[in-house]
Design a protein around this motif. Structure first.
Motif, PDB file in Angstrom:
ATOM      1  N   PRO A 246       0.794  -1.223   0.000  1.00  0.00           N
ATOM      2  CA  PRO A 246       0.000   0.000   0.000  1.00  0.00           C
ATOM      3  C   PRO A 246       0.826   1.272   0.000  1.00  0.00           C
ATOM      4  CG  PRO A 246      -0.542  -1.404   1.909  1.00  0.00           C
ATOM      5  CD  PRO A 246       0.509  -2.108   1.131  1.00  0.00           C
ATOM      6  N   LYS A 247       2.110   1.172   0.389  1.00  0.00           N
ATOM      7  CA  LYS A 247       2.994   2.339   0.354  1.00  0.00           C
ATOM      8  C   LYS A 247       4.085   2.205  -0.714  1.00  0.00           C
ATOM      9  CE  LYS A 247       2.417   3.345   5.313  1.00  0.00           C
ATOM     10  NZ  LYS A 247       3.134   3.501   6.619  1.00  0.00           N
ATOM     11  N   ALA A 248       3.982   1.170  -1.528  1.00  0.00           N
ATOM     12  CA  ALA A 248       4.991   0.900  -2.565  1.00  0.00           C
ATOM     13  C   ALA A 248       6.401   0.901  -1.984  1.00  0.00           C
ATOM     14  CB  ALA A 248       4.884   1.924  -3.700  1.00  0.00           C
ATOM     15  N   ASP A 249       6.547   0.366  -0.777  1.00  0.00           N
ATOM     16  CA  ASP A 249       7.831   0.470  -0.073  1.00  0.00           C
ATOM     17  C   ASP A 249       8.563  -0.861   0.072  1.00  0.00           C
ATOM     18  OD1 ASP A 249       6.084  -0.706   1.712  1.00  0.00           O
ATOM     19  OD2 ASP A 249       6.513   0.674   3.368  1.00  0.00           O
ATOM     20  N   ARG A 250       8.147  -1.864  -0.689  1.00  0.00           N
ATOM     21  CA  ARG A 250       8.851  -3.137  -0.743  1.00  0.00           C
ATOM     22  C   ARG A 250       9.005  -3.545  -2.198  1.00  0.00           C
ATOM     23  NH1 ARG A 250       9.404  -1.693   3.707  1.00  0.00           N
ATOM     24  NH2 ARG A 250       9.444  -2.884   5.645  1.00  0.00           N
ATOM     25  N   LEU A 251       9.893  -4.518  -2.441  1.00  0.00           N
ATOM     26  CA  LEU A 251      10.100  -5.028  -3.786  1.00  0.00           C
ATOM     27  C   LEU A 251       9.616  -6.472  -3.877  1.00  0.00           C
ATOM     28  CD1 LEU A 251      13.699  -3.738  -4.591  1.00  0.00           C
ATOM     29  CD2 LEU A 251      11.614  -3.101  -5.814  1.00  0.00           C
ATOM     30  N   ALA A 252       8.729  -6.719  -4.835  1.00  0.00           N
ATOM     31  CA  ALA A 252       8.368  -8.088  -5.210  1.00  0.00           C
ATOM     32  C   ALA A 252       9.193  -8.449  -6.436  1.00  0.00           C
ATOM     33  CB  ALA A 252       6.880  -8.187  -5.510  1.00  0.00           C
ATOM     34  N   VAL A 253       9.646  -9.702  -6.506  1.00  0.00           N
ATOM     35  CA  VAL A 253      10.542 -10.114  -7.589  1.00  0.00           C
ATOM     36  C   VAL A 253      10.102 -11.473  -8.128  1.00  0.00           C
ATOM     37  CG1 VAL A 253      12.928 -10.553  -8.270  1.00  0.00           C
ATOM     38  CG2 VAL A 253      12.443  -8.917  -6.433  1.00  0.00           C
ATOM     39  N   THR A 254       9.841 -11.533  -9.427  1.00  0.00           N
ATOM     40  CA  THR A 254       9.526 -12.799 -10.074  1.00  0.00           C
ATOM     41  C   THR A 254      10.806 -13.576 -10.375  1.00  0.00           C
ATOM     42  OG1 THR A 254       9.442 -11.592 -12.164  1.00  0.00           O
ATOM     43  CG2 THR A 254       7.335 -12.067 -11.093  1.00  0.00           C
ATOM     44  N   SER A 255      10.639 -14.863 -10.701  1.00  0.00           N
ATOM     45  CA  SER A 255      11.793 -15.688 -11.072  1.00  0.00           C
ATOM     46  C   SER A 255      11.336 -16.779 -12.032  1.00  0.00           C
ATOM     47  CB  SER A 255      12.457 -16.288  -9.825  1.00  0.00           C
ATOM     48  OG  SER A 255      11.659 -17.323  -9.272  1.00  0.00           O
ATOM     49  N   ALA A 256      12.282 -17.632 -12.449  1.00  0.00           N
ATOM     50  CA  ALA A 256      11.980 -18.630 -13.476  1.00  0.00           C
ATOM     51  C   ALA A 256      12.851 -19.868 -13.320  1.00  0.00           C
ATOM     52  CB  ALA A 256      12.206 -18.027 -14.860  1.00  0.00           C
ATOM     53  N   TRP A 257      12.305 -21.012 -13.770  1.00  0.00           N
ATOM     54  CA  TRP A 257      13.135 -22.213 -13.872  1.00  0.00           C
ATOM     55  C   TRP A 257      13.444 -22.543 -15.335  1.00  0.00           C
ATOM     56  CZ3 TRP A 257      11.164 -26.194 -16.712  1.00  0.00           C
ATOM     57  CH2 TRP A 257       9.782 -26.354 -16.795  1.00  0.00           C
ATOM     58  N   ALA A 258      13.040 -21.681 -16.247  1.00  0.00           N
ATOM     59  CA  ALA A 258      13.307 -21.897 -17.668  1.00  0.00           C
ATOM     60  C   ALA A 258      14.793 -22.114 -17.918  1.00  0.00           C
ATOM     61  CB  ALA A 258      12.816 -20.698 -18.474  1.00  0.00           C
ATOM     62  N   ASP A 259      15.105 -23.010 -18.827  1.00  0.00           N
ATOM     63  CA  ASP A 259      16.474 -23.320 -19.263  1.00  0.00           C
ATOM     64  C   ASP A 259      17.265 -24.132 -18.246  1.00  0.00           C
ATOM     65  OD1 ASP A 259      15.948 -21.796 -21.569  1.00  0.00           O
ATOM     66  OD2 ASP A 259      16.666 -19.970 -20.590  1.00  0.00           O
ATOM     67  N   MET A 260      16.633 -24.558 -17.158  1.00  0.00           N
ATOM     68  CA  MET A 260      17.332 -25.397 -16.190  1.00  0.00           C
ATOM     69  C   MET A 260      17.092 -26.876 -16.505  1.00  0.00           C
ATOM     70  SD  MET A 260      16.625 -23.634 -12.470  1.00  0.00           S
ATOM     71  CE  MET A 260      17.090 -21.938 -12.092  1.00  0.00           C
ATOM     72  N   ASP A 261      18.143 -27.687 -16.369  1.00  0.00           N
ATOM     73  CA  ASP A 261      17.949 -29.131 -16.488  1.00  0.00           C
ATOM     74  C   ASP A 261      17.517 -29.699 -15.133  1.00  0.00           C
ATOM     75  OD1 ASP A 261      20.256 -29.461 -14.881  1.00  0.00           O
ATOM     76  OD2 ASP A 261      21.568 -29.664 -16.629  1.00  0.00           O
ATOM     77  N   ALA A 262      17.308 -30.999 -15.072  1.00  0.00           N
ATOM     78  CA  ALA A 262      16.771 -31.618 -13.851  1.00  0.00           C
ATOM     79  C   ALA A 262      17.690 -31.406 -12.657  1.00  0.00           C
ATOM     80  CB  ALA A 262      16.537 -33.105 -14.089  1.00  0.00           C
ATOM     81  N   ASP A 263      18.985 -31.517 -12.872  1.00  0.00           N
ATOM     82  CA  ASP A 263      19.926 -31.341 -11.767  1.00  0.00           C
ATOM     83  C   ASP A 263      19.923 -29.891 -11.272  1.00  0.00           C
ATOM     84  OD1 ASP A 263      20.627 -33.986 -11.860  1.00  0.00           O
ATOM     85  OD2 ASP A 263      22.428 -33.655 -13.088  1.00  0.00           O
ATOM     86  N   GLN A 264      19.860 -28.953 -12.207  1.00  0.00           N
ATOM     87  CA  GLN A 264      19.840 -27.538 -11.825  1.00  0.00           C
ATOM     88  C   GLN A 264      18.566 -27.200 -11.063  1.00  0.00           C
ATOM     89  OE1 GLN A 264      20.438 -26.041 -15.806  1.00  0.00           O
ATOM     90  NE2 GLN A 264      22.551 -25.420 -15.361  1.00  0.00           N
ATOM     91  N   ARG A 265      17.444 -27.752 -11.476  1.00  0.00           N
ATOM     92  CA  ARG A 265      16.188 -27.502 -10.751  1.00  0.00           C
ATOM     93  C   ARG A 265      16.231 -28.104  -9.353  1.00  0.00           C
ATOM     94  NH1 ARG A 265      10.520 -28.237 -13.481  1.00  0.00           N
ATOM     95  NH2 ARG A 265      10.050 -27.003 -11.615  1.00  0.00           N
ATOM     96  N   ALA A 266      16.824 -29.264  -9.236  1.00  0.00           N
ATOM     97  CA  ALA A 266      16.931 -29.891  -7.917  1.00  0.00           C
ATOM     98  C   ALA A 266      17.803 -29.062  -6.982  1.00  0.00           C
ATOM     99  CB  ALA A 266      17.503 -31.295  -8.055  1.00  0.00           C
ATOM    100  N   ALA A 267      18.806 -28.392  -7.548  1.00  0.00           N
ATOM    101  CA  ALA A 267      19.693 -27.549  -6.748  1.00  0.00           C
ATOM    102  C   ALA A 267      19.114 -26.167  -6.481  1.00  0.00           C
ATOM    103  CB  ALA A 267      21.043 -27.411  -7.461  1.00  0.00           C
ATOM    104  N   ASP A 268      18.022 -25.840  -7.149  1.00  0.00           N
ATOM    105  CA  ASP A 268      17.399 -24.513  -7.041  1.00  0.00           C
ATOM    106  C   ASP A 268      15.898 -24.696  -6.837  1.00  0.00           C
ATOM    107  OD1 ASP A 268      16.749 -21.834  -7.190  1.00  0.00           O
ATOM    108  OD2 ASP A 268      17.747 -21.478  -9.105  1.00  0.00           O
ATOM    109  N   PRO A 269      15.494 -25.259  -5.691  1.00  0.00           N
ATOM    110  CA  PRO A 269      14.101 -25.683  -5.506  1.00  0.00           C
ATOM    111  C   PRO A 269      13.081 -24.551  -5.482  1.00  0.00           C
ATOM    112  CG  PRO A 269      15.327 -25.857  -3.443  1.00  0.00           C
ATOM    113  CD  PRO A 269      16.329 -25.571  -4.508  1.00  0.00           C
ATOM    114  N   GLN A 270      13.519 -23.308  -5.288  1.00  0.00           N
ATOM    115  CA  GLN A 270      12.560 -22.194  -5.251  1.00  0.00           C
ATOM    116  C   GLN A 270      12.460 -21.459  -6.591  1.00  0.00           C
ATOM    117  OE1 GLN A 270      11.661 -20.207  -1.539  1.00  0.00           O
ATOM    118  NE2 GLN A 270      13.777 -20.521  -0.920  1.00  0.00           N
TER     119      GLN A 270
END
Length: 291
Positions: A246-270
């Protein structure tokens, strides 16, 4: 010294999360899973909703209390906020099957800078456009991955990047129209970093906050282009920040798992979640777009 707390704002996972934009009228953050054609809606205190769009889309702006403008792979669409109905407002590269929409932001005057890129990031396939009161112009062509479109609060400066170049560009801008008023110059150089400049926002102090894809951080640059702060993120591919709350005083940030293989996704669970950085900022709400 530890940095600010970074927590998941939503556990909805996007393959290519992008285009976050906060609506203060409803306390709602919207963002996209571009490649899966989804609009995600997160209203504080409620469950996150996903809306299939039937096409790739990447950015959203407020028109008025009843309508939004969405930048999609074949053009600009008006969305009825209550029903979700989409109506084509203006085609953009609708006859080009190679490209889709990417980064976009509303200039303080109400003009909309939007961009296109190749669906496979083909070299030079994209462009950045200016849309204002029914008029569409191409500003910059031969861009591979357009990102970091952002403006100072007074509308006098615009930023953008082609992520493949490693350079964020800065150009003077006409505050009344949102059109460039000079030749672009280098603002920030990626240097030897392994990641890419992705989406950006500019706060009331003129600080540019940039998501660094591939480097697990959000970086802050002073108005003269100096790196002043780096906030570590719990995922390798943060994609775009937005001022939130309501005060625009925080940052929201999107992210992606695009281009990651299975091992990379397992190492980056969020990967693919949208996060909240608990760091006070002097943010501002997105202007309404004038169609």
């Amino acid at each position: 010294m530890s940095g600010p707390a970074v927590t998941a704002l939503s556990n909805t996972v996007c393959e290519l999360g992008e285009g976050p934009s906060y609506d203060p009228g409803t306390d709602t953050l919207y963002w996209f899973d571009i490649v899966n054609g989804l609009l995600v809606e997160h209203r504080s205190g409620t469950e996150t909703k996903t809306h299939p769009l039937g096409r790739m889309a990447s950015a959203i702006a407020i028109v008025d209390g009843d309508r939004q403008l969405i930048s999609a792979e074949d053009g600009l669409y008006l969305r009825d906020t209550a029903t979700g109905k989409l109506t084509l407002h203006m085609p953009v590269e609708a006859d080009n099957a190679v490209t889709r929409s990417n980064d976009a932001r509303v200039h303080p005057c109400g003009a909309f800078w939007l961009s296109t890129m190749g669906k496979k990031a083909e070299t030079g396939a994209g462009s950045i456009y200016w849309f204002f009161k029914g008029e569409l112009r191409r500003l910059f062509a031969d861009i591979s991955i357009p990102n970091s479109i952002a403006f100072t609060a007074d509308g006098a400066i615009a930023y953008y990047t082609d992520s493949k170049t490693g350079l964020i560009m800065r150009t003077a801008c006409d505050p009344a129209t949102g059109l460039p008023a000079g030749e672009p110059k280098v603002f920030a150089d990626r240097g030897d970093g392994s990641g890419d400049h992705d989406g950006s926002v500019v706060d009331l102090d003129g600080t540019l906050w940039n998501a660094r894809w591939g480097e697990a951080c959000v970086n802050a640059y002073s108005p003269d282009g100096k790196l002043t702060r780096s906030v570590r993120m719990p995922t390798r591919q943060p994609s775009c920040p937005a001022f939130y709350g309501p005060k625009a005083d925080r940052l929201a940030v999107t992210s992606a798992w695009a281009d990651m293989d299975a091992d990379q996704r397992a190492a980056d669970p969020q990967a693919g979640k949208t996060f909240l950085i608990d760091l006070p900022v002097r943010g501002r709400f997105e202007p309404r777009v004038l169609i």
